[in-house]
Design a protein around this motif. Sequence first.
Motif, short mmCIF file in Angstrom:
data_model
loop_
_atom_site.label_atom_id
_atom_site.label_comp_id
_atom_site.label_asym_id
_atom_site.label_seq_id
_atom_site.Cartn_x
_atom_site.Cartn_y
_atom_site.Cartn_z
N THR A 7 39.76 42.46 39.02
CA THR A 7 41.19 42.27 39.19
C THR A 7 41.88 43.59 39.48
OG1 THR A 7 41.07 40.42 37.65
CG2 THR A 7 43.25 41.29 38.13
N ALA A 8 41.57 44.63 38.72
CA ALA A 8 42.17 45.95 38.95
C ALA A 8 41.81 46.47 40.33
CB ALA A 8 41.71 46.93 37.87
N GLY A 9 40.58 46.26 40.75
CA GLY A 9 40.16 46.69 42.09
C GLY A 9 40.93 45.98 43.19
N ALA A 10 41.18 44.68 43.00
CA ALA A 10 41.94 43.93 44.00
C ALA A 10 43.37 44.43 44.09
CB ALA A 10 41.92 42.44 43.66
N VAL A 11 44.01 44.67 42.95
CA VAL A 11 45.39 45.18 42.94
C VAL A 11 45.43 46.58 43.53
CG1 VAL A 11 47.35 45.80 41.48
CG2 VAL A 11 46.10 43.69 41.03
N LEU A 12 44.44 47.40 43.21
CA LEU A 12 44.36 48.75 43.75
C LEU A 12 44.24 48.73 45.27
CD1 LEU A 12 43.75 51.89 43.16
CD2 LEU A 12 41.38 51.20 43.45
N LEU A 13 43.33 47.91 45.79
CA LEU A 13 43.11 47.86 47.23
C LEU A 13 44.25 47.20 47.99
CD1 LEU A 13 39.33 46.95 47.31
CD2 LEU A 13 40.36 49.12 47.96
N LEU A 14 44.80 46.12 47.46
CA LEU A 14 45.84 45.39 48.17
C LEU A 14 47.21 46.06 48.11
CD1 LEU A 14 44.91 41.76 47.14
CD2 LEU A 14 44.71 42.77 49.41
#
Length: 67
Positions: A7-14
């Motif tokens: 989840t953190a990776g998705a928010v970071l990337l998006l």
Amino acid sequence: MPLEVRTAGAVLLLFGQHVTRIAALPADALTTVDGHTVLILDRTPIRRPEPLALLLTRLTRQEPPGA
């Protein structure tokens, strides 16, 4: 991979959010408006598509570590 990492990776990337800002997001930063999942970043509500909405929703329902 653990749910919080995905989840953190998705928010970071998006959204280009720093990890410290992601970690500091309160649970109420995720809400539902007109039946759509919304993530509030810096007072700006952003409607989330289903794949990310599902991850965020699952994460907010997960018990905190050590509970």
